[in-house]
Design a protein around this motif. Structure first.
Motif, mmCIF file in Angstrom:
data_model
loop_
_atom_site.group_PDB
_atom_site.id
_atom_site.type_symbol
_atom_site.label_atom_id
_atom_site.label_comp_id
_atom_site.label_asym_id
_atom_site.label_seq_id
_atom_site.Cartn_x
_atom_site.Cartn_y
_atom_site.Cartn_z
ATOM 1 N N GLN A 218 34.681 47.518 40.568
ATOM 2 C CA GLN A 218 34.879 47.208 41.984
ATOM 3 C C GLN A 218 36.108 46.327 42.187
ATOM 4 N N ALA A 219 36.264 45.328 41.322
ATOM 5 C CA ALA A 219 37.425 44.440 41.426
ATOM 6 C C ALA A 219 38.712 45.221 41.215
ATOM 7 N N GLU A 220 38.752 46.044 40.182
ATOM 8 C CA GLU A 220 39.959 46.819 39.892
ATOM 9 C C GLU A 220 40.290 47.773 41.030
ATOM 10 N N TYR B 42 41.495 37.612 41.268
ATOM 11 C CA TYR B 42 40.131 37.900 41.714
ATOM 12 C C TYR B 42 39.403 36.581 41.936
ATOM 13 N N GLY B 43 38.695 36.478 43.053
ATOM 14 C CA GLY B 43 37.885 35.295 43.324
ATOM 15 C C GLY B 43 36.515 35.702 43.822
ATOM 16 N N GLY B 44 35.481 35.166 43.260
ATOM 17 C CA GLY B 44 34.126 35.492 43.680
ATOM 18 C C GLY B 44 33.148 35.364 42.534
ATOM 19 N N SER B 45 32.594 34.154 42.346
ATOM 20 C CA SER B 45 31.630 33.883 41.273
ATOM 21 C C SER B 45 32.192 34.203 39.894
ATOM 22 N N VAL B 46 33.455 33.808 39.670
ATOM 23 C CA VAL B 46 34.042 33.929 38.328
ATOM 24 C C VAL B 46 33.433 32.860 37.443
ATOM 25 N N LEU C 29 36.687 40.656 33.853
ATOM 26 C CA LEU C 29 37.331 40.800 35.161
ATOM 27 C C LEU C 29 38.851 40.755 35.034
ATOM 28 N N MET C 30 39.349 39.744 34.323
ATOM 29 C CA MET C 30 40.803 39.575 34.216
ATOM 30 C C MET C 30 41.434 40.601 33.287
ATOM 31 N N GLY C 31 40.609 41.307 32.520
ATOM 32 C CA GLY C 31 41.129 42.339 31.637
ATOM 33 C C GLY C 31 41.452 43.644 32.344
ATOM 34 N N GLN C 32 41.118 43.732 33.630
ATOM 35 C CA GLN C 32 41.432 44.943 34.392
ATOM 36 C C GLN C 32 42.944 45.026 34.642
ATOM 37 N N ASP D 185 45.302 39.838 37.859
ATOM 38 C CA ASP D 185 46.305 38.965 37.231
ATOM 39 C C ASP D 185 45.868 37.507 37.121
ATOM 40 N N GLY D 186 44.559 37.295 37.156
ATOM 41 C CA GLY D 186 44.062 35.936 37.047
ATOM 42 C C GLY D 186 42.864 35.749 37.948
ATOM 43 N N ALA D 187 42.536 34.490 38.223
ATOM 44 C CA ALA D 187 41.315 34.206 38.976
ATOM 45 C C ALA D 187 41.511 33.019 39.903
ATOM 46 N N LEU D 188 40.884 33.117 41.072
ATOM 47 C CA LEU D 188 40.734 31.974 41.970
ATOM 48 C C LEU D 188 39.281 31.541 41.839
ATOM 49 N N VAL D 189 39.075 30.393 41.234
ATOM 50 C CA VAL D 189 37.742 29.973 40.805
ATOM 51 C C VAL D 189 37.230 28.862 41.712
#
Length: 256
Positions: free
Chosen positions: A183-185, A211-215, A223-226, A230-234
């Motif tokens: 879904q994220a990808e 991606y941000g959302g319950s990381v 998630l970040m391997g997709q 390109d990273g995460a908003l945590v």
């Protein structure tokens, strides 16, 4: 290649003592010479300066959670971009779902803020994302298109070099629910295609989309391997070193 960015949004959490302890732990784990990825934290406004001092010399930069679009003046309770820059911030988070859906910010207001932040030379982390009702109705891409169009109205190709997009499905923020990697990808790929269509292939290839959302530590690497993540908003997991550091380490381990 796009370099990973892991950003911690501390929201309206922590007191000065705990904020400084967290900042010092991050600084110790991310020394200045380690530039494999970019790391940023966005503390509450009262702690910007002490946190900036606590991470000095490390690979951790400091950003703000919001800004007002007007020049300094008679705007009680607001914080200007000039003040944020004066605190040594490098970026500002704009359009977060809580600003949109709790505090009523529109795309037009967010766009004014984007332009004000860019005018002062700071980077923008522009958040976009759909509500659960939007996803259930199959409107995810339409919502993302509208938020991108509104938030980036009048922003040039050159200015896009200072913008990071953060996809945050609202139904996955602080709920424990997380978008699946697929879904994220899918959402990230759609956003990248939007950038290609409305700007250029070069802008699409170089713009980072977080991606941000319950990381959390146990899902960060997947998630970040997709390809288009390109990273995460945590959020919540950025408040404790034992949770935030493994997410940073996951990004370091995936360095392209």
């Amino acid at each position: 290649m796009r370099r990973y960015l892991v950003a911690g949004n501390w929201k309206m959490n922590l007191k000065q003592e705990s904020a400084l302890a967290l900042a010092k732990a991050l600084a110790a784990a991310c020394p200045g010479g380690d530039t494999r990825i970019d790391v940023l934290v966005a503390p509450p406004f009262p702690y910007l300066l002490p946190v900036k001092q606590a991470v000095a010399g490390s690979n951790v930069t400091v950003g703000a959670q919001n800004a007002y679009f007007e020049q300094p003046g008679a705007f009680t309770g607001e914080t200007s971009v000039e003040m944020i820059a004066d605190c040594g911030c490098k970026a500002v988070i704009l359009g977060h779902s809580e600003r949109r859906h709790v505090l009523g910010e529109t795309d037009a207001v967010i766009n004014k803020k984007v332009k004000a932040v860019l005018a002062k030379g700071l980077d923008v982390i522009l958040c976009v994302g759909e509500l659960l009702a939007d996803r259930d109705a199959g409107n995810t891409e339409a919502v993302l298109d509208e938020q991108m169009k509104g938030g980036l109205a009048g922003i040039s190709e050159e200015q896009m070099a200072k913008i990071v997009i953060a996809y945050e499905p609202v139904w996955a923020i602080g709920t424990g629910r997380t978008a699946s990697p697929e879904q994220a990808e899918s959402a990230h790929a759609h956003l990248r295609n939007w950038l290609k269509t409305h700007y250029t292939a070069g802008v699409a290839d170089t713009t980072r989309i977080l991606y941000g959302g319950s990381v959390k530590p146990d899902n960060a690497a997947e998630l970040m391997g997709q390809p288009d993540v390109d990273g995460a908003l945590v959020g919540g997991a950025s408040l404790k070193p034992e949770q935030f550091l493994p997410i940073i380490q996951a990004a370091q381990g995936l360095t392209r």
